[in-house]
Design a protein around this motif. Sequence first.
Motif, PDB file in Angstrom:
ATOM      1  N   GLY A  57      10.642  48.977   1.431  1.00 33.89           N
ATOM      2  CA  GLY A  57       9.622  49.255   2.429  1.00 33.89           C
ATOM      3  C   GLY A  57       9.415  48.167   3.461  1.00 33.89           C
ATOM      4  O   GLY A  57       8.603  48.314   4.365  1.00 33.89           O
ATOM      5  N   LEU A  86      11.638  46.940   5.667  1.00 33.36           N
ATOM      6  CA  LEU A  86      12.295  47.122   6.944  1.00 33.36           C
ATOM      7  C   LEU A  86      13.160  48.367   6.929  1.00 33.36           C
ATOM      8  O   LEU A  86      13.346  49.014   5.900  1.00 33.36           O
ATOM      9  N   SER A  87      13.658  48.685   8.096  1.00 33.08           N
ATOM     10  CA  SER A  87      14.649  49.741   8.244  1.00 33.08           C
ATOM     11  C   SER A  87      15.976  49.084   8.592  1.00 33.08           C
ATOM     12  O   SER A  87      16.014  47.985   9.144  1.00 33.08           O
ATOM     13  N   ASN A 112       9.473  47.254   9.506  1.00 35.50           N
ATOM     14  CA  ASN A 112       8.835  48.565   9.628  1.00 35.50           C
ATOM     15  C   ASN A 112       7.490  48.433  10.324  1.00 35.50           C
ATOM     16  O   ASN A 112       6.499  48.018   9.736  1.00 35.50           O
ATOM     17  N   LYS A 157       7.725  53.696  14.547  1.00 38.65           N
ATOM     18  CA  LYS A 157       8.956  54.418  14.320  1.00 38.65           C
ATOM     19  C   LYS A 157       9.843  54.294  15.563  1.00 38.65           C
ATOM     20  O   LYS A 157       9.914  55.222  16.371  1.00 38.65           O
TER      21      LYS A 157
END
Length: 201
Positions: free
Chosen positions: A133, A135-136, A193, A196
């Motif tokens: 959770g 980071l992307s 994160n 979006k």
Amino acid sequence: MRADERRHDVAPQLRQVSGAARLALRETELRLALARLGLNPDHLRPLRLPDGQVPGPDEPAGQAAVARLVEFFQEKQPATVLCPWRRDPHPDHRATSLLVRPALAQLPHPPRLLEYLVWAWERAAPADLPRPGELSSWQLDISSVLAEKQRAIAAHASQLPGSCIDDDPTGFTLAPTMLAHFASPTEVYLEANAGKPAPLT
């Protein structure tokens, strides 16, 4: 974060080449790498911080570096900033992240920050790796410019096998297994994160 918290236990202990000489050598290699990428080395804004001992933002030299970065970002107005992964095993890479992030936080409209892995591919401790959770991750197809990337990496001769700096066997020299990670036609980026953002294309 205290200085002792951001130093990594495998920091290089190089003595063969003086700190000033290493600094000059690294900058020369960086300028050559930029030229091989077709970029104008005159756009480089070197901070000339000590190799292997980059100060953090809690130190006077680090605070001055943050101020210079703020000035640079205000001048260039980048849409995206790339920075080493915040918990990369190399102490200078960690310190770089610690300088870049507070500099970006001072901007009224901070650019997108993408982080990339270097030494974490092989030397990361479990605590160094991204957490669930946190980071992307994004992948970018670089096959069309992979040859240029390889030429740019080759410009950093002091960090490659056969380096003229060879007095620290535990130092940060890119072994063939490490170099294999950078021969991939796909580049991996990490992004904290927050909202979006649109994926890289």
